[in-house]
Motif scaffolding. Structure first.
Motif, PDB file in Angstrom:
ATOM      1  N   ALA A 113       0.768  -1.065  -0.082  1.00 29.30           N
ATOM      2  CA  ALA A 113       0.379   0.134   0.199  1.00 29.30           C
ATOM      3  C   ALA A 113       1.085   0.784   0.328  1.00 29.30           C
ATOM      4  N   VAL A 114       0.649   2.245  -0.719  1.00 28.57           N
ATOM      5  CA  VAL A 114       1.404   3.350  -0.993  1.00 28.57           C
ATOM      6  C   VAL A 114       1.180   4.639  -0.603  1.00 28.57           C
ATOM      7  N   ALA A 115       1.088   5.046   0.138  1.00 26.19           N
ATOM      8  CA  ALA A 115       0.647   6.536   1.074  1.00 26.19           C
ATOM      9  C   ALA A 115       0.486   7.971  -0.321  1.00 26.19           C
ATOM     10  N   LEU A 116       0.294   8.220  -1.385  1.00 25.60           N
ATOM     11  CA  LEU A 116       0.544   9.861  -2.508  1.00 25.60           C
ATOM     12  C   LEU A 116       0.930  10.917  -1.690  1.00 25.60           C
ATOM     13  N   ALA A 117       0.085  10.671  -0.911  1.00 28.00           N
ATOM     14  CA  ALA A 117       0.088  12.496   0.818  1.00 28.00           C
ATOM     15  C   ALA A 117       1.433  12.902   0.052  1.00 28.00           C
ATOM     16  N   PRO A 118       1.902  14.202   0.816  1.00 22.80           N
ATOM     17  CA  PRO A 118       2.638  14.759   0.804  1.00 22.80           C
ATOM     18  C   PRO A 118       3.227  14.255   1.712  1.00 22.80           C
ATOM     19  N   MET A 119       4.568  14.167   1.449  1.00 20.65           N
ATOM     20  CA  MET A 119       6.356  14.669   2.607  1.00 20.65           C
ATOM     21  C   MET A 119       6.403  12.556   2.743  1.00 20.65           C
ATOM     22  N   ALA A 120       6.314  12.073   1.958  1.00 19.49           N
ATOM     23  CA  ALA A 120       6.080  10.449   2.097  1.00 19.49           C
ATOM     24  C   ALA A 120       6.733   9.840   3.737  1.00 19.49           C
ATOM     25  N   VAL A 121       5.561  10.067   3.726  1.00 21.77           N
ATOM     26  CA  VAL A 121       5.521   8.895   5.896  1.00 21.77           C
ATOM     27  C   VAL A 121       5.072   8.354   5.437  1.00 21.77           C
ATOM     28  N   GLY A 122       4.377   7.375   5.172  1.00 22.29           N
ATOM     29  CA  GLY A 122       4.061   6.554   5.203  1.00 22.29           C
ATOM     30  C   GLY A 122       2.330   5.887   5.092  1.00 22.29           C
ATOM     31  N   LEU A 123       1.638   5.721   5.379  1.00 21.53           N
ATOM     32  CA  LEU A 123       0.381   5.112   5.571  1.00 21.53           C
ATOM     33  C   LEU A 123      -0.478   5.800   6.438  1.00 21.53           C
ATOM     34  N   ARG A 124      -1.732   6.616   5.874  1.00 23.82           N
ATOM     35  CA  ARG A 124      -2.222   7.491   7.183  1.00 23.82           C
ATOM     36  C   ARG A 124      -3.596   7.583   7.092  1.00 23.82           C
ATOM     37  N   THR A 125      -4.270   6.442   6.526  1.00 25.46           N
ATOM     38  CA  THR A 125      -5.657   6.154   6.457  1.00 25.46           C
ATOM     39  C   THR A 125      -5.824   5.208   7.323  1.00 25.46           C
ATOM     40  N   GLU A 126      -6.778   4.924   8.164  1.00 25.26           N
ATOM     41  CA  GLU A 126      -7.239   4.299   9.456  1.00 25.26           C
ATOM     42  C   GLU A 126      -7.134   2.721   8.809  1.00 25.26           C
TER      43      GLU A 126
END
Length: 244
Positions: A113-126
């Motif tokens: 699973a690839v988080a595409l949000a800024p800062m490339a900090v890993g998964l964000r969704t619960e």
């Protein structure tokens, strides 16, 4: 230069410190710029992840179901460096890359699973974090950072599959994909080392990734940019706006 890894190495050798991929998401305000050298590190880490983490060998297949993004480029180049073939459908593969919404069904031995949000900090969704905690998916950005910056695997063969199950049927080998990239660069009028700006939410990787690479140039990839003065941005980035 008859494989994608060869092509990248030759283009990077001109000046590894120059920008290769600059990514704008005007919905989030993100601007991420990566040089050839930085991309090379991410690509090697991804290749090592696939070989050492997912156990891919020669002839392995990877599904990539991600939108245009700098991480998409890194993942595709990493798969090709590892000698894997890429497909963009939902067929069963050795490894699959999906965004953290997990809306794309993926049947694979290893799902990243690839988080595409800024800062490339890993998964964000619960939901994605829960899936990772349950072992259903692996957090790509967290896992890839644990792998080495140098890939020491064997050279990919010219006739190794690079893209398979194309929409119009058939497959492309590494050599055929390099040739397609060169032909597309010529069609788009890309000159050696030129930087181009592409602003569309669904460009083909051949246009936004491989053609600039084949011309040893760079790309400014813009998404969600409907209200942006692209001429001003192109001037600030020293890039030519490319209409696809």
């Amino acid at each position: 230069m008859t494989t994608i890894p060869d092509l990248f190495a030759a283009s990077a050798a001109r000046d590894a410190a120059r920008p290769f991929l600059t990514y704008y998401d005007d919905a989030t305000g993100e601007r991420t710029e990566l040089s050839y050298a930085t991309i090379d590190n991410w690509v090697s880490k991804t290749a090592n992840l696939l070989v050492d983490g997912a156990g891919l060998g020669p002839g392995g297949q990877v599904s990539v179901n991600l939108p245009p993004h700098w991480l998409t480029g890194v993942i595709m180049l990493g798969a090709w460096r590892a000698g894997a073939a890429i497909r963009h459908d939902d067929a069963a593969t050795d490894a699959a890359f999906v965004d953290e919404t997990l809306h794309t069904e993926a049947e694979a031995d290893e799902v990243y699973a690839v988080a595409l949000a800024p800062m490339a900090v890993g998964l964000r969704t619960e939901s994605a974090r829960a899936a990772a905690a349950n072992g259903e998916v692996t957090d790509y950005l967290t896992e890839v950072r644990t792998h080495g910056d140098h890939y020491g695997g064997p050279r990919v063969s010219d006739d190794a599959p690079a893209l398979v199950a194309l929409p119009r049927g058939g497959d492309l080998s590494q050599a055929a994909l390099v040739e397609a990239a060169r032909e597309r660069a010529a069609e788009l009028g890309l000159n050696g080392g030129e930087r181009v700006l592409i602003a569309t939410d669904r460009p083909r990787p051949l246009d936004w990734l491989l053609a600039p690479l084949a011309s040893a140039g760079g790309v400014v990839l813009c998404v969600n940019s409907g209200a942006v003065d692209l001429a001003k941005r192109a001037a600030s980035e020293n890039a030519r706006t490319l209409t696809l």
